[in-house]
Each structure stands twice: as structure tokens, then as C-alpha cells.
Design a protein around this motif. Structure first.
Motif, PDB file in Angstrom:
ATOM      1  N   THR A 471       0.808  -1.110   0.027  1.00 42.59           N
ATOM      2  CA  THR A 471      -0.035  -0.008  -0.079  1.00 42.59           C
ATOM      3  C   THR A 471       0.896   1.114  -0.021  1.00 42.59           C
ATOM      4  O   THR A 471       0.502   2.035  -0.910  1.00 42.59           O
ATOM      5  N   MET A 472       1.811   1.357   0.927  1.00 43.96           N
ATOM      6  CA  MET A 472       2.735   2.553   1.049  1.00 43.96           C
ATOM      7  C   MET A 472       3.498   2.615  -0.394  1.00 43.96           C
ATOM      8  O   MET A 472       3.697   3.923  -0.846  1.00 43.96           O
ATOM      9  N   VAL A 473       3.970   1.481  -1.220  1.00 39.25           N
ATOM     10  CA  VAL A 473       4.875   1.540  -2.236  1.00 39.25           C
ATOM     11  C   VAL A 473       3.703   2.035  -3.343  1.00 39.25           C
ATOM     12  O   VAL A 473       4.294   2.893  -4.138  1.00 39.25           O
ATOM     13  N   ARG A 474       2.698   1.774  -3.444  1.00 44.08           N
ATOM     14  CA  ARG A 474       1.626   2.185  -4.325  1.00 44.08           C
ATOM     15  C   ARG A 474       1.330   3.584  -4.208  1.00 44.08           C
ATOM     16  O   ARG A 474       1.208   4.544  -5.166  1.00 44.08           O
ATOM     17  N   HIS A 475       1.343   4.110  -2.947  1.00 42.12           N
ATOM     18  CA  HIS A 475       0.716   5.385  -2.582  1.00 42.12           C
ATOM     19  C   HIS A 475       2.049   6.438  -3.163  1.00 42.12           C
ATOM     20  O   HIS A 475       1.883   7.535  -3.775  1.00 42.12           O
ATOM     21  N   ILE A 476       3.167   6.009  -2.877  1.00 38.40           N
ATOM     22  CA  ILE A 476       4.387   6.865  -3.229  1.00 38.40           C
ATOM     23  C   ILE A 476       4.629   6.730  -4.481  1.00 38.40           C
ATOM     24  O   ILE A 476       4.898   7.798  -5.174  1.00 38.40           O
ATOM     25  N   HIS A 477       4.347   5.738  -5.207  1.00 44.67           N
ATOM     26  CA  HIS A 477       4.417   5.453  -6.456  1.00 44.67           C
ATOM     27  C   HIS A 477       3.545   6.347  -7.312  1.00 44.67           C
ATOM     28  O   HIS A 477       3.768   7.203  -8.396  1.00 44.67           O
ATOM     29  N   SER A 478       2.537   6.537  -6.780  1.00 42.98           N
ATOM     30  CA  SER A 478       1.263   7.259  -7.758  1.00 42.98           C
ATOM     31  C   SER A 478       1.563   8.595  -7.397  1.00 42.98           C
ATOM     32  O   SER A 478       1.383   9.593  -8.346  1.00 42.98           O
ATOM     33  N   MET A 479       2.342   9.070  -6.274  1.00 43.47           N
ATOM     34  CA  MET A 479       2.524  10.569  -6.097  1.00 43.47           C
ATOM     35  C   MET A 479       3.630  11.088  -7.031  1.00 43.47           C
ATOM     36  O   MET A 479       3.549  12.207  -7.480  1.00 43.47           O
ATOM     37  N   VAL A 480       4.673  10.157  -7.075  1.00 46.78           N
ATOM     38  CA  VAL A 480       5.985  10.268  -7.872  1.00 46.78           C
ATOM     39  C   VAL A 480       5.384  10.589  -9.322  1.00 46.78           C
ATOM     40  O   VAL A 480       5.813  11.392 -10.185  1.00 46.78           O
ATOM     41  N   ASP A 481       4.515   9.609  -9.987  1.00 50.40           N
ATOM     42  CA  ASP A 481       4.094   9.516 -11.224  1.00 50.40           C
ATOM     43  C   ASP A 481       3.162  10.701 -11.527  1.00 50.40           C
ATOM     44  O   ASP A 481       3.525  11.483 -12.663  1.00 50.40           O
ATOM     45  N   ARG A 482       2.254  11.254 -10.667  1.00 53.61           N
ATOM     46  CA  ARG A 482       1.609  12.586 -10.738  1.00 53.61           C
ATOM     47  C   ARG A 482       2.684  13.865 -10.843  1.00 53.61           C
ATOM     48  O   ARG A 482       2.391  14.662 -11.428  1.00 53.61           O
ATOM     49  N   ALA A 483       3.694  13.769  -9.993  1.00 50.82           N
ATOM     50  CA  ALA A 483       4.442  14.846  -9.896  1.00 50.82           C
ATOM     51  C   ALA A 483       5.217  15.064 -11.217  1.00 50.82           C
ATOM     52  O   ALA A 483       5.613  16.107 -11.739  1.00 50.82           O
ATOM     53  N   LYS A 484       5.473  13.635 -11.940  1.00 50.10           N
ATOM     54  CA  LYS A 484       6.307  13.901 -13.225  1.00 50.10           C
ATOM     55  C   LYS A 484       5.396  14.497 -14.360  1.00 50.10           C
ATOM     56  O   LYS A 484       5.798  15.201 -15.314  1.00 50.10           O
ATOM     57  N   ALA A 485       4.012  13.988 -14.248  1.00 50.39           N
ATOM     58  CA  ALA A 485       3.108  14.569 -15.194  1.00 50.39           C
ATOM     59  C   ALA A 485       2.943  15.982 -15.061  1.00 50.39           C
ATOM     60  O   ALA A 485       2.289  16.508 -15.852  1.00 50.39           O
ATOM     61  N   LEU A 486       3.242  16.718 -13.945  1.00 49.89           N
ATOM     62  CA  LEU A 486       3.103  18.136 -13.969  1.00 49.89           C
ATOM     63  C   LEU A 486       3.895  18.875 -14.834  1.00 49.89           C
ATOM     64  O   LEU A 486       3.760  20.111 -15.228  1.00 49.89           O
ATOM     65  N   ILE A 497      -4.194  21.106  -6.937  1.00 54.27           N
ATOM     66  CA  ILE A 497      -5.134  19.957  -7.048  1.00 54.27           C
ATOM     67  C   ILE A 497      -3.860  19.029  -6.696  1.00 54.27           C
ATOM     68  O   ILE A 497      -4.239  17.662  -6.027  1.00 54.27           O
ATOM     69  N   PHE A 498      -2.894  19.172  -6.945  1.00 56.22           N
ATOM     70  CA  PHE A 498      -1.641  18.152  -6.434  1.00 56.22           C
ATOM     71  C   PHE A 498      -1.401  18.191  -5.178  1.00 56.22           C
ATOM     72  O   PHE A 498      -1.158  16.891  -4.280  1.00 56.22           O
ATOM     73  N   ARG A 499      -1.702  19.264  -4.467  1.00 61.61           N
ATOM     74  CA  ARG A 499      -1.503  19.303  -3.007  1.00 61.61           C
ATOM     75  C   ARG A 499      -2.604  18.669  -2.444  1.00 61.61           C
ATOM     76  O   ARG A 499      -2.434  18.034  -1.418  1.00 61.61           O
ATOM     77  N   ALA A 500      -4.030  18.777  -2.816  1.00 64.46           N
ATOM     78  CA  ALA A 500      -5.298  18.207  -2.401  1.00 64.46           C
ATOM     79  C   ALA A 500      -4.878  16.682  -2.574  1.00 64.46           C
ATOM     80  O   ALA A 500      -5.302  15.804  -1.724  1.00 64.46           O
ATOM     81  N   MET A 501      -4.517  16.118  -3.607  1.00 63.70           N
ATOM     82  CA  MET A 501      -4.263  15.053  -3.944  1.00 63.70           C
ATOM     83  C   MET A 501      -3.255  14.012  -2.872  1.00 63.70           C
ATOM     84  O   MET A 501      -3.589  13.177  -2.380  1.00 63.70           O
ATOM     85  N   ILE A 502      -2.072  14.873  -2.705  1.00 65.31           N
ATOM     86  CA  ILE A 502      -1.105  14.240  -1.654  1.00 65.31           C
ATOM     87  C   ILE A 502      -1.925  14.339  -0.243  1.00 65.31           C
ATOM     88  O   ILE A 502      -1.691  13.244   0.317  1.00 65.31           O
ATOM     89  N   GLN A 503      -2.569  15.246   0.124  1.00 70.35           N
ATOM     90  CA  GLN A 503      -3.353  15.244   1.582  1.00 70.35           C
ATOM     91  C   GLN A 503      -4.229  14.081   1.586  1.00 70.35           C
ATOM     92  O   GLN A 503      -4.274  13.392   2.831  1.00 70.35           O
ATOM     93  N   ASN A 504      -5.125  14.101   0.524  1.00 72.43           N
ATOM     94  CA  ASN A 504      -6.424  13.106   0.431  1.00 72.43           C
ATOM     95  C   ASN A 504      -5.795  11.676   0.355  1.00 72.43           C
ATOM     96  O   ASN A 504      -5.943  10.683   1.471  1.00 72.43           O
ATOM     97  N   GLU A 505      -4.820  11.473  -0.571  1.00 74.41           N
ATOM     98  CA  GLU A 505      -4.273  10.091  -0.648  1.00 74.41           C
ATOM     99  C   GLU A 505      -3.296   9.592   0.506  1.00 74.41           C
ATOM    100  O   GLU A 505      -3.477   8.672   1.206  1.00 74.41           O
ATOM    101  N   GLY A 506      -2.698  10.477   1.098  1.00 77.26           N
ATOM    102  CA  GLY A 506      -1.801  10.290   2.255  1.00 77.26           C
ATOM    103  C   GLY A 506      -2.829   9.953   3.537  1.00 77.26           C
ATOM    104  O   GLY A 506      -2.513   8.800   4.134  1.00 77.26           O
TER     105      GLY A 506
END
Length: 720
Positions: A471-486, A497-506
Motif C-alpha cells: 500500500t505504501m509503495v503504491r501510494h508513493i509511486h502514484s505521487m511520484v508519477d503524478r509529480a512527473k506529469a506536472l 490539485i496536486f496538493r489536495a491529492m497528496i493530502q487526501n491520498e496520504g
């Protein structure tokens, strides 16, 4: 950019094109909370091994067993079956592909494993027959002709024979005379072979009965070795694995020693450590060949690095298994060449993609899905046109059936098996995470079995953590992938939106792994910056009589020497905080020939508080040491410019004064004989008890010094 949805661990499959039976698979029940379903392992070979252990097989009978192709099963002996280990493997078996789905890819038991581990012949005729209707009298006649005894009618259950009846007959025929006829030798050999086939290799869930349909195949012992017993054994194991993988099953049968030893050979997190082999060489003739690969596991084990009989540990180990924990090629070319001939005679069909048979059972052997087990490059496999619910078909209600005719559509594929040998380029390198096969595999499989949300808060014993890690690995992977897409120049809207995603997903992720209590606490995981001069080395004491012991007692009695920082050096003119202790060492001042010396010590004594120390090349006065700011504790301290020939004395409480200053104070006492106030707090020096001198006098004395010491002692005694 659209708003990111709440995070949730999806165990898979993300694409249901391959695993079409997920709704009835036992992994679904485990994800929903049924976590302790341990399968019952059905076997009926216990009395067989007790018999051969107590009464070794006659040499002439053993020769017939060796010619039949079943010698490796007997030679490998009986391992202890771990039901929890078997259950953890069944949870990852998929009937749609006939493979185990691990995190590292698909793996399965192949014809190579059957022949290498147990020496069973794989290249031969399919194990099929005509199951015509026979009465109990017919089976009694067959048993009398082939086995040498007539079972009682109550020993039969339709077309099955009780194990106890066969065991009782073999106990009566143990002492075969040397002049025994060949017919009796053949009958006894059929008894052993029939028990191994129906009670071990093709064992069913009945437990106490042996299927008599295999017995007519043993009538001509010269053709017994022409059957593909290895493929039939593998087909039975496939069938029971497919059945046991369903959520409504609670038992499993088949050749379970093959399954367990296969796992020990390949999965390092499941195997025990072999301490020493069991001594079984004396039970075999020198003229007989060596045992197959499985004999290495008939040994004494150590469980220091692995466990046994704990389902949660096995499941968690497979959920978190890494690439280096699975051995794709346990049988090297040199190892295969070192095995007996009967363990590699069928190597030409180890990679054949064809159906395999055992009477009513028809399964499919798919080595193209596990090409890495043969040292070949793995690509996305093509599906085999096979019924995913094939394991629901059995012999019930079909007693009068000719299975050659029943499987006529599949038999040509086996008879022409050399045309369906899978091949691929040689590749023994581990696959990268971005390999096309692994990208496809992770989409169609179910990576994790255990559910972190189903973990009880107060669980006793081992608590699995592999799914929480995933779960942790997928969470971090999704944040890194979304940061690259910015990109390099994101808009403010994207950043919000990225800030809200980090808070919500975390927050969702922490709740998912039972760490929700951290949400309302500031994340502070950085230590304060610590300098070297804030660190203290541990005090090393050499005992009560050593230097450290004397210094400790001096500190307790208030007789500690003056301490300063060792950073006060002759060549350094910088300033430092006197309250700090550099590198955990202090300086001790002792009287010497030049009036003052200082030595480093490892005793951590808090120094006197002062503003700053001026590091001067000449330490000759307190002004140079303290720079004009004289501490209160040193108001009565002497001048360091005193004569180098006289010992230093300090007028402070608890510190020994010089002997001559003490004598002068005695002479200044008032006429009434009352000592002065200064004399009341004076501490007289103590004798060394090793001579006529005092504690501070340890130098070599001349005769004049000794006389002066006697006079001074007399004056002190007179003053008292």
C-alpha cells in the motif's frame, strides 16, 4: 487536471481477461476476512512407510520395482507434509492458467520437475483404460491373480479396496524364501507398486481406499515402464490444485510431496536448512541406482531462518517475495548430468505444450507461461483453448466408460507431442520491472492475498505487513508519477490539485494501514543538528583501585581537581564555550616541575561556568585563562606564577591546602588557644601510608628533605 480520487488498494486483477474465475477463488474469501482456512491434506501412505521401514523390501522384489519406473518414489522416502505451506501455495494457484501467480511472475510444476525430483517416466503412453463395470467377485479374481490374495467382500467399496486389507496381506508375506517362484515375486512387486500408484502418486480424498482401476495396468510387468506415470501424476496434482483453489473446498489430495519439495527447491523463503542427510543407504543394494533429486530432502532440518506450520507467515512471505527469492533454474546442466539416467531420459518433452491424462482427468501442460524455468526468454503467452471449469468433471456416474474414446479430441496432441515443444531465445538475466511481460502480468494477476484492513487490532502472534508495505509503495509511486506529469512549469491550479491529492491520498493510506493516529500530529522525523562537542564518550572504569575509581571517589567527596576544556591549546587562539566538553575529554591540572601540568582524562565532569576562554600560547595567570572575567569559584585561587619549586595550593573548600600555609595559620591563632575561622575549615593533609611523606609528595627525597619533613610533622602535632 481532474481531481484525484481517494486511494484504495486494489489486489487485482485489474484486467479480468485471464483470471475469469476470481469470484469463486479462495483468494476472494481471504480478502473478505476468512484468513485461517487451512486445508486438510489427504494421504494413505503412512502404513506403507511404516512397513518398509520395519521390513525392507526383498532384493528381488526391489529389482522389479526398479524396472517398472517407480523406483524413485520408493527411494525418496516420505517427507513430513506442512499443511500451512500447501495452503499458501494453493491460494496462488490459478485453474485458468495451471500456474502459481507470484509477485515475480508465473511459475508451475512441469514435467521436468516430476522426472528430476522423482525419476518418474514422462515420455510414454497416456495412463488411460476402459473402465467397464465389474462386480466384487470380478475384483476378487483380479486381486487373487495379480496380488496373490482374495480380499473379503467388506474390504471393497465399489471399485476401491481398503488399505488395511492390502497391508494385512503384505505383513503375511514378508519372509519370502530365497527359492520363491517368480510368480510370487511379481505378485509382491505389484502390491508395492499398486500402493504407490493409488495411495501416493494418484491419491484421492477417500484416504483409506485405493482405486482398483490402476491394478489391471500392472498385469504385464514388462510394459509398466512404458506408461507416462510422470505426466499422469502431474495431471492428478493439477486437478486437485484446481479443486482446492475454490472457496468451497477444505481438503486437497494428490502427490503432495512433489508440491512441497518443488516449493523447497525454488522458493528460498519457504525452504528449511538441511543439517544432515538421513542414513538410508544400508537399505538398498549396491547394484541399484542412486536416488533422484528428492532424496536430498529426506534429512534433518533446521528452522532458524524460516518457519513451519504458520499460514500467516507463509502467506506474508509470498506476498512480499522478491525476484532473488525465487530460483528459476534450480537444476543446472551439471546437476542434471550427475543424476541417474532414469531422471533425465525424457528431457526431450520437458517443454511440450500438450494435454496430460490420468483416466478421467485431462489437464494441460503449459511451459510457455514459465519459460524462465528453462532459462529461456519469457514473453506474453498465448491462451490455450481449454475449459476453465474442467475440474468439475469426474468419474461419478460414468463407470462404464472407455476413456480412450472420451478423450479422443485431446489424444492426438499428446501422440504428436514432439511437434509442440516450446522454444525461445536463451535469457538467464532477471527481468526488469518495466519488462513488457511483467507490465502485462501485473495487470491480469492478483498480486496480494492478505488484506491489511482485515487485520485485527489485537491479533496474537505474527502480524503480516506485506500488504501494508505494498500500500505504501503504491501510494508513493502514484505521487511520484503524478509529480512527473506536472511538468517543469505547472499552473497554480495544477499545484493546488496536486496538493489536495497528496493530502487526501496520504490520509486514506495511513488509515488503510492502521496509522490514522499520525494524521493530526506534525510529521517531525528529523533529528536536531548535533555537534561533536555535544557528544560524550562513555566512562571507562578499570575497577575500584584504578585511576577512574580514585577520581570518582574524589568527586563524591568534593575533592575534584580543576577541569578545563582540552581545546585550550598552545597553538590555537580561537575562543570556545567553556561549558562544552570537546570530544568528551577534559584537562586535569597537577603540580609538576614547571609549576603546572595538565593531562587529558575521559571522566565526564561538568566544568565551572564561565563566559569564554582565551586560548593563549602562554597560560601564566587567570587573566590569560579567563580574559579578565574571574569566576566566583576562583576568587581565592592562587597566582599561577608561583615558584616552580613549591607545590600549588588552593584556598577552596574541600581542597587540601599547602602544609606551610597551614602551619602559618596555626601560629596566628588567638591567645586563648581558639583557632581562627579559617583554621576551622582547614583540611590537614593525610599521610600516604607508604612512607613518611604525604599524599602530594611522591618525588624522590633527599636526606635534608626527610629531616625537614620530620620537623614539620612535629610542629603540626604541637599545634594540635
Amino acid at each position: 487536471m481532474t481531481c484525484y480520487s481517494a486511494y484504495r488498494l486494489d489486489p487485482g486483477p485489474l484486467e479480468p481477461s485471464v483470471l475469469t474465475q476470481q469470484l469463486t477463488h479462495r483468494s476472494r474469501d481471504i480478502w473478505n476476512g476468512s484468513v485461517n482456512m487451512i486445508l486438510n491434506t489427504r494421504r494413505c501412505d503412512g502404513k506403507f512407510w511404516d512397513l518398509v521401514k520395519k521390513y525392507p523390501i526383498h532384493p528381488r522384489v526391489l529389482e522389479m520395482i526398479e524396472l517398472s519406473g517407480l523406483y524413485g518414489v520408493y527411494r525418496s522416502n516420505r517427507p513430513s507434509i506442512d499443511r500451512s505451506l500447501i495452503t499458501s501455495l494453493v491460494e496462488r494457484w490459478r485453474p485458468e492458467t495451471h500456474t502459481f501467480h507470484f509477485r515475480t511472475g508465473e511459475a508451475t510444476i512441469t514435467l521436468q520437475d516430476v522426472e528430476v525430483l522423482y525419476g518418474l517416466p514422462v515420455n510414454g503412453d497416456p495412463v488411460l483404460g476402459d473402465e467397464s463395470i465389474r462386480t466384487i467377485g470380478d475384483w476378487q479374481n483380479i486381486c487373487q491373480r495379480l496380488l496373490g490374495f482374495i480380499p473379503r467382500p467388506q474390504d471393497f467399496n465399489r471399485s476401491s479396496l481398503k488399505v488395511t486389507a492390502l497391508n494385512a496381506h503384505m505383513l503375511e508375506q514378508l519372509q519370502l524364501p530365497d527359492l520363491t517362484t517368480q510368480e510370487m515375486i511379481d505378485q509382491m512387486a505389484r502390491c508395492y507398486m499398486f500402493w504407490m500408484i493409488a495411495g501416493m502418486m494418484m491419491a484421492d480424498t477417500s484416504g483409506n481406499y485405493l482405486k482398483l482401476m490402476y491394478l489391471p495396468m500392472l498385469e504385464d510387468l514388462n510394459v509398466v515402464s512404458s506408461y507416462s506415470w510422470g505426466s499422469a501424476t502431474l495431471a492428478c496434482l493439477y486437478r486437485f490444485l484446481c479443486k482446492a483453489s475454490q472457496s468451497n473446498q477444505n481438503e486437497i489430495a494428490g502427490f503432495l510431496p512433489l508440491l512441497q519439495i518443488w516449493a523447497w527447491e525454488r522458493v528460498t523463503v519457504l525452504r528449511p536448512q538441511v543439517i544432515a542427510q538421513r542414513d538410508i543407504e544400508n537399505n538398498f543394494l549396491a547394484c541399484l541406482p542412486r536416488g533422484p533429486r528428492a532424496t536430498r530432502w529426506f534429512a534433518h532440518f533446521s528452522w532458524t531462518d524460516t518457519t513451519k506450520h504458520v499460514l500467516n507467515v507463509f502467506r506474508d512471505a509470498l506476498d512480499s517475495m522478491t525476484e532473488d527469492q525465487f530460483i528459476w533454474e534450480p537444476y543446472s546442466d551439471d546437476l542434471i548430468e550427475s543424476l541417474p539416467d532414469y531422471c533425465r531420459i525424457g528431457r526431450d518433452i520437458w517443454c511440450v505444450r500438450a494435454p496430460i491424462f490420468c483416466w478421467d482427468i485431462v489437464e494441460v501442460h503449459l511451459p510457455d507461461r514459465v519459460m524462465r524455468q528453462f532459462g529461456l526468454k519469457q514473453t506474453t503467452p498465448t491462451p490455450f483453448l481449454f475449459d476453465a471449469t474442467h475440474f468439475h468433471h469426474d468419474r461419478r456416474g460414468r463407470r462404464n466408460t472407455n476413456w480412450y474414446v472420451e478423450h479422443a479430441q485431446w489424444l492426438p496432441l499428446w501422440n504428436q507431442r514432439l511437434q509442440y515443444v516450446c522454444d525461445a531465445p536463451v535469457n538467464r538475466e532477471p527481468l526488469r520491472y518495466d519488462d513488457p511481460y511483467l507490465i502485462w502480468f501485473r495487470r491480469i494477476t492478483r498480486l496480494v492475498i492478505g488484506n491489511p484492513t482485515q487485520r485485527p487490532q489485537q491479533q496474537e502472534g505474527y502480524v503480516p505487513n506485506s500488504t501494508a508495505y505494498e500500500t505504501m509503495v503504491r501510494h508513493i509511486h502514484s505521487m511520484v508519477d503524478r509529480a512527473k506529469a506536472l511538468g517543469d512549469q505547472p499552473s497554480m491550479e495544477d499545484l493546488y490539485i496536486f496538493r489536495a491529492m497528496i493530502q487526501n491520498e496520504g490520509e486514506k493510506c495511513l488509515t488503510y494501514v492502521h496509522e490514522a493516529a499520525r494524521i493530526n500530529v506534525q510529521a517531525n522525523y528529523r533529528r536536531d543538528e548535533v555537534h561533536d562537542d555535544h557528544l560524550h564518550h562513555p566512562v571507562r572504569r578499570r575497577g575500584k583501585g584504578g585511576v577512574a575509581g580514585r577520581r570518582a571517589r574524589a568527586v563524591e567527596k568534593g575533592r575534584a581537581p580543576i577541569e578545563i576544556d582540552e581545546s585550550v591549546s598552545k597553538d590555537d587562539h580561537t575562543t570556545c564555550d567553556f561549558g562544552s566538553i570537546s570530544r568528551g575529554q577534559t584537562q586535569e591540572f597537577t603540580p609538576g616541575a614547571s609549576g603546572m601540568t595538565y593531562q587529558p582524562t575521559n571522566i565526564d565532569i561538568v566544568p565551572y561556568t564561565a563566559s569564554q576562554i582565551l586560548r593563549s600560547s602562554s597560560i601564566s595567570s587567570l587573566e590569560n585563562v579567563f580574559g579578565g572575567s574571574r569566576p566566583q569559584h576562583f576568587e581565592n585561587a592562587p597566582n599561577f606564577n608561583s615558584s616552580p619549586g613549591l607545590p600549588m595550593s588552593i584556598e577552596t573548600p574541600g581542597v587540601v591546602n599547602h602544609l606551610e600555609d597551614s602551619n602559618n595559620e596555626v601560629e596566628n591563632a588567638n591567645e586563648c588557644g581558639e583557632p581562627s575561622a579559617k583554621e576551622k575549615r582547614r583540611i590537614f593533609p593525610k599521610r600516604c601510608r607508604t612512607g613518611s611523606h604525604y599524599l602530594y609528595q611522591h618525588g624522590k627525597k633527599t636526606s635534608n628533605e626527610k629531616q625537614r619533613t620530620v620537623i614539620e610533622r612535629f610542629q603540626v602535632d604541637a599545634a594540635c
